[in-house]
Design a protein around this motif. Structure first.
Motif, PDB file in Angstrom:
ATOM      1  N   VAL A 174      36.461  26.372  48.605  1.00 33.85           N
ATOM      2  CA  VAL A 174      37.007  26.059  47.278  1.00 33.85           C
ATOM      3  C   VAL A 174      38.499  26.357  47.298  1.00 33.85           C
ATOM      4  N   MET A 175      39.264  25.466  46.692  1.00 31.14           N
ATOM      5  CA  MET A 175      40.703  25.664  46.681  1.00 31.14           C
ATOM      6  C   MET A 175      41.236  25.343  45.283  1.00 31.14           C
ATOM      7  N   VAL A 176      42.048  26.239  44.735  1.00 32.45           N
ATOM      8  CA  VAL A 176      42.699  25.930  43.460  1.00 32.45           C
ATOM      9  C   VAL A 176      44.176  26.255  43.600  1.00 32.45           C
ATOM     10  N   GLU A 177      45.006  25.481  42.944  1.00 35.14           N
ATOM     11  CA  GLU A 177      46.426  25.787  43.025  1.00 35.14           C
ATOM     12  C   GLU A 177      47.144  25.464  41.734  1.00 35.14           C
ATOM     13  N   GLY A 178      48.317  26.045  41.599  1.00 36.66           N
ATOM     14  CA  GLY A 178      49.122  25.790  40.403  1.00 36.66           C
ATOM     15  C   GLY A 178      50.528  26.298  40.609  1.00 36.66           C
ATOM     16  N   THR A 179      51.430  25.797  39.783  1.00 35.50           N
ATOM     17  CA  THR A 179      52.807  26.289  39.782  1.00 35.50           C
ATOM     18  C   THR A 179      53.071  26.878  38.406  1.00 35.50           C
ATOM     19  N   TYR A 180      53.508  28.118  38.406  1.00 36.03           N
ATOM     20  CA  TYR A 180      53.644  28.871  37.153  1.00 36.03           C
ATOM     21  C   TYR A 180      55.089  29.244  36.926  1.00 36.03           C
ATOM     22  N   GLU A 181      55.460  29.226  35.659  1.00 40.41           N
ATOM     23  CA  GLU A 181      56.847  29.554  35.333  1.00 40.41           C
ATOM     24  C   GLU A 181      56.905  30.598  34.240  1.00 40.41           C
ATOM     25  N   ASP A 372      41.239  32.352  36.824  1.00 41.93           N
ATOM     26  CA  ASP A 372      40.455  31.553  35.874  1.00 41.93           C
ATOM     27  C   ASP A 372      40.132  30.170  36.442  1.00 41.93           C
ATOM     28  N   ARG A 373      41.102  29.612  37.156  1.00 44.18           N
ATOM     29  CA  ARG A 373      40.853  28.295  37.769  1.00 44.18           C
ATOM     30  C   ARG A 373      39.773  28.398  38.832  1.00 44.18           C
ATOM     31  N   LEU A 374      39.842  29.514  39.573  1.00 43.27           N
ATOM     32  CA  LEU A 374      38.842  29.736  40.619  1.00 43.27           C
ATOM     33  C   LEU A 374      37.453  29.910  39.999  1.00 43.27           C
ATOM     34  N   ALA A 375      37.413  30.663  38.897  1.00 45.83           N
ATOM     35  CA  ALA A 375      36.138  30.870  38.209  1.00 45.83           C
ATOM     36  C   ALA A 375      35.543  29.529  37.812  1.00 45.83           C
ATOM     37  N   GLU A 376      36.392  28.693  37.257  1.00 47.51           N
ATOM     38  CA  GLU A 376      35.929  27.392  36.804  1.00 47.51           C
ATOM     39  C   GLU A 376      35.426  26.550  37.981  1.00 47.51           C
ATOM     40  N   ALA A 377      36.187  26.579  39.071  1.00 52.48           N
ATOM     41  CA  ALA A 377      35.807  25.785  40.246  1.00 52.48           C
ATOM     42  C   ALA A 377      34.491  26.265  40.841  1.00 52.48           C
ATOM     43  N   CYS A 378      34.202  27.561  40.698  1.00 47.63           N
ATOM     44  CA  CYS A 378      32.977  28.125  41.279  1.00 47.63           C
ATOM     45  C   CYS A 378      31.857  28.228  40.250  1.00 47.63           C
ATOM     46  N   GLY A 379      32.111  27.787  39.040  1.00 47.83           N
ATOM     47  CA  GLY A 379      31.098  27.864  37.991  1.00 47.83           C
ATOM     48  C   GLY A 379      30.774  29.285  37.569  1.00 47.83           C
ATOM     49  N   LEU A 380      31.770  30.128  37.627  1.00 46.89           N
ATOM     50  CA  LEU A 380      31.566  31.528  37.242  1.00 46.89           C
ATOM     51  C   LEU A 380      32.349  31.841  35.970  1.00 46.89           C
ATOM     52  N   GLY A 381      31.973  32.946  35.334  1.00 44.36           N
ATOM     53  CA  GLY A 381      32.730  33.396  34.163  1.00 44.36           C
ATOM     54  C   GLY A 381      33.959  34.185  34.583  1.00 44.36           C
ATOM     55  N   ALA A 382      34.857  34.409  33.606  1.00 41.33           N
ATOM     56  CA  ALA A 382      36.108  35.121  33.887  1.00 41.33           C
ATOM     57  C   ALA A 382      35.839  36.557  34.348  1.00 41.33           C
ATOM     58  N   VAL A 383      34.847  37.185  33.782  1.00 39.03           N
ATOM     59  CA  VAL A 383      34.545  38.570  34.161  1.00 39.03           C
ATOM     60  C   VAL A 383      33.887  38.604  35.536  1.00 39.03           C
ATOM     61  N   GLU A 384      32.953  37.695  35.770  1.00 36.65           N
ATOM     62  CA  GLU A 384      32.207  37.674  37.018  1.00 36.65           C
ATOM     63  C   GLU A 384      33.126  37.473  38.228  1.00 36.65           C
ATOM     64  N   ILE A 385      34.036  36.503  38.131  1.00 33.20           N
ATOM     65  CA  ILE A 385      34.907  36.228  39.290  1.00 33.20           C
ATOM     66  C   ILE A 385      35.759  37.461  39.610  1.00 33.20           C
ATOM     67  N   ARG A 386      36.164  38.160  38.575  1.00 32.67           N
ATOM     68  CA  ARG A 386      37.027  39.337  38.794  1.00 32.67           C
ATOM     69  C   ARG A 386      36.222  40.493  39.360  1.00 32.67           C
ATOM     70  N   LEU A 387      35.010  40.684  38.875  1.00 32.13           N
ATOM     71  CA  LEU A 387      34.186  41.770  39.411  1.00 32.13           C
ATOM     72  C   LEU A 387      33.836  41.519  40.881  1.00 32.13           C
ATOM     73  N   ARG A 388      33.590  40.271  41.225  1.00 28.73           N
ATOM     74  CA  ARG A 388      33.216  39.958  42.613  1.00 28.73           C
ATOM     75  C   ARG A 388      34.337  40.276  43.600  1.00 28.73           C
ATOM     76  N   ASN A 389      35.550  40.181  43.127  1.00 27.10           N
ATOM     77  CA  ASN A 389      36.686  40.392  44.032  1.00 27.10           C
ATOM     78  C   ASN A 389      37.390  41.726  43.821  1.00 27.10           C
ATOM     79  N   ALA A 390      36.883  42.539  42.887  1.00 27.45           N
ATOM     80  CA  ALA A 390      37.621  43.749  42.484  1.00 27.45           C
ATOM     81  C   ALA A 390      37.938  44.661  43.668  1.00 27.45           C
ATOM     82  N   MET A 391      39.177  45.079  43.717  1.00 34.12           N
ATOM     83  CA  MET A 391      39.668  45.984  44.758  1.00 34.12           C
ATOM     84  C   MET A 391      39.076  47.377  44.576  1.00 34.12           C
ATOM     85  N   ARG A 392      38.922  48.088  45.704  1.00 30.89           N
ATOM     86  CA  ARG A 392      38.459  49.485  45.647  1.00 30.89           C
ATOM     87  C   ARG A 392      39.363  50.358  46.497  1.00 30.89           C
ATOM     88  N   THR A 393      39.291  51.646  46.242  1.00 32.54           N
ATOM     89  CA  THR A 393      40.022  52.600  47.085  1.00 32.54           C
ATOM     90  C   THR A 393      39.610  52.372  48.539  1.00 32.54           C
TER      91      THR A 393
END
Ligand code: FES
Ligand code: FES
Lengths: 764, 169
Positions: A174-181, A372-393
């Motif tokens: 899965v690939m998502v991209e954007g340009t932000y300003e 958020d774009r990644l969540a949408e592309a993977c059919g996941l919610g905003a919270v779920e995508i973040r929990l799946r990737n959450a950094m740890r010590t």
């Protein structure tokens, strides 16, 4: 009488208590002296002539007209600078006065001193500067491509840094991209730049009363420009009316001193609001491209990014701001592979430097929009995508650095998620027009109002990075039952003055703590920035108090024939933990005085190598924000209804102060999301006033619900992390995500890739 | 033409000598008479830092000519309570954590006093509305709103027995 809290056993005014500020009463009564309030007899006023052009050659300057204005006492230009002609925080590339060229609108060209501010204005108007206007360099991409002649002897590139980590060729399904300003945000502290310089009678020295974030760094730069040895320049902290990064650089310091030294009398300079907008550095406008690769289940595989920060005419802190931006590309998420290209360039726009969040605000808006774009592309919610990737010590960052800090990312997200949603019905649906986006005065219609929810989660480095020798100094004197603390730490509103007293009370068992004058008569405390003072100056005060306590215990032990290791502080007493001795601290001191000064350092950091690898940061803090907004999709009006946040604070040394930092930071994040931008056109500033640069008011601020995540960090001297910056970092993307969500409910898809989001971005 | 004019500030008379008549009330208060509690942050009526009461009406001192205040009573933040003994509103700000840098604070204190005199029962949204002319860059307003609401509640509780007297000054 001192009453101990029976539930916590905590003495009021000690660590963990919501002690009130010692400067509070003076501030509410109007007797607290801000730097703009300092007046002394015989003082004259100074004012600055500024460039009207973004780029021009100075053909000639004729100051003779100014001297003809009655009441004028001094007129100074570049010729009158006795020491270094330039200054700067990182490199000295900024002239005290423009000499041959001007590089931005508002660049100082001359100063005058006179008996009345109006006289100063007439004198400035009488100075004739002949400019030959040049084609300005305004587009950072043009600077990168080398298509414009150098506008400064140091060149047009302020910093170029790459990060290559892991497998640069890795790809994801899965690939998502954007340009932000991001637009240029102003710190907009309320207390305008102001200084009072007092020449030393009969001597060559000078005393400057100044609202600043870092007295010693100011002194280093000022002394060099004045051509004086540092001991001849004494700085005293004037009351600071907010800072947020805008007082880290030199503005009027050198000018005020030069005038006072020239005429041998005290001089005051105070900027107007219009002048302040061009008189200090701003948040870097940025353009960030990001591409995330992930597995179909949403696990980040690789991030590619390109950052372009517009540094404006002078270097200021562009280099570390860029470093912060690119090293926070991944956000608070695991990321095994990365390729990042970062540029900070010089242009003829306003100089940019420090503002709360320091490069991470820019990175976070990009990576959170991407999540958020990644969540949408993977059919996941905003919270779920973040929990799946959450950094740890223990995770490894894209710089190769291992995160040693406590990293409760998942906990921040779940705790914010568990906070109650607002009860308030969707804007105006209860018939109250005041609740419509835009308020009752607009033509918003409740039927067109939709509610959205969005998320933002952030990581922020604390303290200084890249090998900087970062330290803070504090002195503790115990005499009788009273502790006197001295430090050069700038109180800018954040509340170090209350924390310092709490530390001393906890360590030494005293009730009365006095704070000595904040000046350069003691060693540096470093800057009040980078969320560092509770950790650094707090660490220094703590260490100085502990040293005094050791000496006190030695003294008591000798008096009573005990091993000092058996002694402890209990409430306001010294006690023998293995015996019966109990002695009030005041009595234990017994006419003696204990006096210790300590320099506190955090662990060393390193530079990045050419691939952007290295242990460049000290520590990290995390925060999660959930925003709820109402949007009128037709008119493009937004009302933020609620921000819920869970923040990793380590340990809340003063919960009320922490709450104040969180609410205040969110207000600035909201400002960047939907209203605040210095609007520029061809290098000219279009909205340098509070009429045209919009700041959030009490009607714009939503309800804020907060959960403090307290997991004391073992590396922090008091377990506490800095709390100032995270609130303004992830609140912005959360609000923008909520607007996108609300529009989706209205059946409208908008990328909203730029902040601040304007009504036209929503409605058109 | 007189060489001076007189202003009634916080209950006493102050002469302003040899002043340029274009000076704002804010400039005269701060620079000529030393009432530095009143702050200047925008000088165009947008931030409320310069709030004072002129004949008990909330005014931006940056927008009023000093000369226009002659024959009227001016109350600044310094005139609301004796130094060292904060008013109820002032104390509520300290206790609630409504003060950070404190630059907006004097203006907000004056505005809050004006609000609670005029609408003693102000709550929630009404307080937000009334204070929306006062910009604070540090606090995000949460603790300020809390402080004003707490002061209002305390006044109502204290004055519950003599509610008929309210409004008399
Ligand atoms: S200074 Fe008067 S309203 Fe801002
Ligand atoms: S406390 Fe700083 S502006 Fe309000």
């Amino acid at each position: 009488m001192i009453v101990t809290d029976t539930r916590t056993g905590r003495r009021p005014g000690t660590l963990g208590d919501s002690a009130v500020r010692p400067d509070g009463v003076a501030k509410v009564q109007g007797t607290f002296s801000f730097s703009s309030d300092e007046q002394i007899d015989g003082c004259v006023f100074g004012a600055t002539l500024r460039s009207p052009h973004p780029s021009a050659r100075i053909v000639s300057i004729d100051v003779s007209g100014a001297w003809k204005v009655s009441g004028v006492e001094a007129v100074l230009t570049a010729e009158d600078v006795p020491g270094n002609a330039t200054y700067g925080l990182v490199v000295a590339d900024q002239p005290v006065f423009a000499a041959d060229v001007v590089r931005y609108v508002g660049e100082p060209v001359a100063v005058v001193a006179a008996d009345h501010p109006e006289t100063c204005q007439r004198a400035l108007a009488a100075i004739r500067v002949d400019y030959e206007v040049l084609e300005p360099l305004l587009d950072p991409e043009v600077a990168i491509r080398g298509e414009h002649p150098d506008i400064h002897p140091d060149g047009n590139i302020l910093r170029h840094q790459r990060i290559v980590h892991g497998d640069p060729d890795a790809t994801g399904d899965v690939m998502v991209e954007g340009t932000y300003e991001l637009g240029m945000q102003d710190q907009a502290f309320l207390g305008l730049e102001a200084a009072l310089a007092i020449p030393e009678p009969g001597g060559g020295g000078i005393e400057l009363h100044i609202a600043t974030q870092w007295l010693h760094e100011d002194r280093r730069q000022i002394a060099a420009c004045l051509g004086l040895p540092e001991p001849k320049v004494r700085l005293v902290l004037g009351g600071v009316g907010g800072a947020f990064g805008a007082r880290e650089d030199i503005s009027l310091q050198v000018h005020t001193c030069l005038l006072a030294l020239r005429i041998g009398r005290p001089v005051r300079i105070q900027y107007s609001r219009r002048e302040s907008f061009v008189g200090h550095v701003h948040r870097h406008p940025a353009r960030i491209w990001m591409r995330h690769h992930a597995t179909t289940t949403g696990q980040i595989v690789k991030i590619e990014a390109r950052f372009v920060f517009d540094g404006g005419a002078y270097a200021s802190t562009s280099s570390p701001v860029l470093l912060n931006g690119i090293t926070h590309t991944q956000g608070p998420y695991r990321c095994p592979n990365a390729v990042v290209d970062g540029w900070a360039v010089r242009t003829n726009n306003l100089p940019c430097g420090a503002m709360r969040g320091f490069g991470v605000v820019q990175a976070c808006f990009a990576h959170e929009s991407q999540m958020d774009r990644l969540a949408e592309a993977c059919g996941l919610g905003a919270v779920e995508i973040r929990l799946r990737n959450a950094m740890r010590t223990g995770d490894t960052l894209i710089t190769g650095q291992v995160v040693e800090s406590v990293a409760p990312v998942a906990r921040c997200i779940t705790e914010a998620d568990a906070l109650p949603l607002p009860e308030e019905p969707v804007g105006g649906r209860d018939g109250d027009p005041m609740r419509l986006p835009g308020g009752a005065g607009r033509t918003s219609d409740a039927e067109h109002v939709h509610r959205g929810i969005g998320w933002g989660v952030s990581i922020k480095n604390l303290m200084y990075s890249e090998g900087f020798d970062d330290f803070a100094t504090a002195r503790c004197r115990l005499s009788g039952g009273v502790v006197t603390l001295k430090f050069a730490t700038a109180e800018v509103g954040q509340g170090f003055v209350v924390i310092a007293g709490q530390i001393a009370r906890s360590v030494l068992g005293v009730d009365e703590v006095r704070l000595d004058t904040v000046d350069t008569d003691i060693g540096s405390s470093g800057s009040t920035s980078a969320s560092r003072q509770t950790w650094m100056s707090g660490g220094a005060v703590d260490a100085a108090c502990r040293k005094v306590r050791e000496r006190l215990f030695d003294h008591v032990a000798a008096q009573h024939g005990l091993d000092p290791l058996r002694l402890a502080i209990d409430g306001t007493d010294v006690i023998d933990t293995m015996g019966t001795l109990r002695l009030a601290v005041e009595d234990a001191v017994m006419g003696r005085e204990f006096d210790e000064t300590v320099e506190f350092r955090h662990r060393p950091t390193e530079d990045l190598d050419e691939n952007g690898q290295g242990n460049c940061h000290t520590a990290f803090a995390f925060a999660a924000h959930r925003a709820v907004v109402d949007v009128d999709a037709e008119l493009g009006l937004v009302k933020v209804i609620q921000i819920a946040t869970a923040q990793d604070v380590g340990r809340a040394l003063n919960p009320l102060s922490v709450l104040g930092q969180i609410e205040g930071g969110i207000a600035q994040g909201l400002g960047l999301a939907v209203m605040e931008e210095i609007v520029r056109n061809a290098g000219y500033v279009r909205n340098a006033s509070f009429t045209d640069y919009l700041l959030p008011t009490s009607l714009d601020m939503p309800e804020v619900v907060v959960s403090l995540v307290e997991e004391p960090d073992p590396q922090a001297p008091l377990g506490a992390k800095g709390v100032g910056e995270p609130p303004c970092i992830s609140s912005t993307p959360a609000i923008v995500a909520a607007i996108r969500d609300a529009l989706r409910h209205a059946g409208i898809e908008r990328r909203l890739d730029r902040v601040p989001v304007r009504p036209s971005d929503i409605a058109l | 033409m007189p060489e001076f004019y007189e202003l009634q500030i916080n209950g006493s008379a102050h002469d302003v000598h040899d002043a340029w008549l274009g000076e704002s009330l804010l400039y005269v208060l701060r620079e000529r008479l030393g009432f530095t509690g009143t702050k200047s942050a925008c000088e165009e009526g947008e931030c409320g830092s310069c709030s004072v009461l002129v004949d008990d009406v909330l005014v931006c001192a940056c927008l009023a000519l000093a000369g226009s205040a002659t024959g009227k009573t001016v109350t600044t933040v310094e005139g609301l309570a004796a130094t060292g003994t904060p008013s109820d509103v002032q104390q509520a700000f300290v206790t609630a954590g409504a003060v950070q840098c404190g630059f907006c604070t004097p203006g907000l204190i004056v505005a809050a006093h004006a609000l609670l005199t005029e609408s003693p029962e102000a709550t929630g949204q009404e307080i937000r509305e009334a204070l929306s002319g006062n910009v604070c860059r540090c606090t995000g307003y949460g603790r300020i709103l809390e402080a004003v609401a707490a002061a209002a509640r305390a006044r109502l509780a204290a004055g519950a027995g003599s509610i008929d007297d309210r409004g008399e000054t």
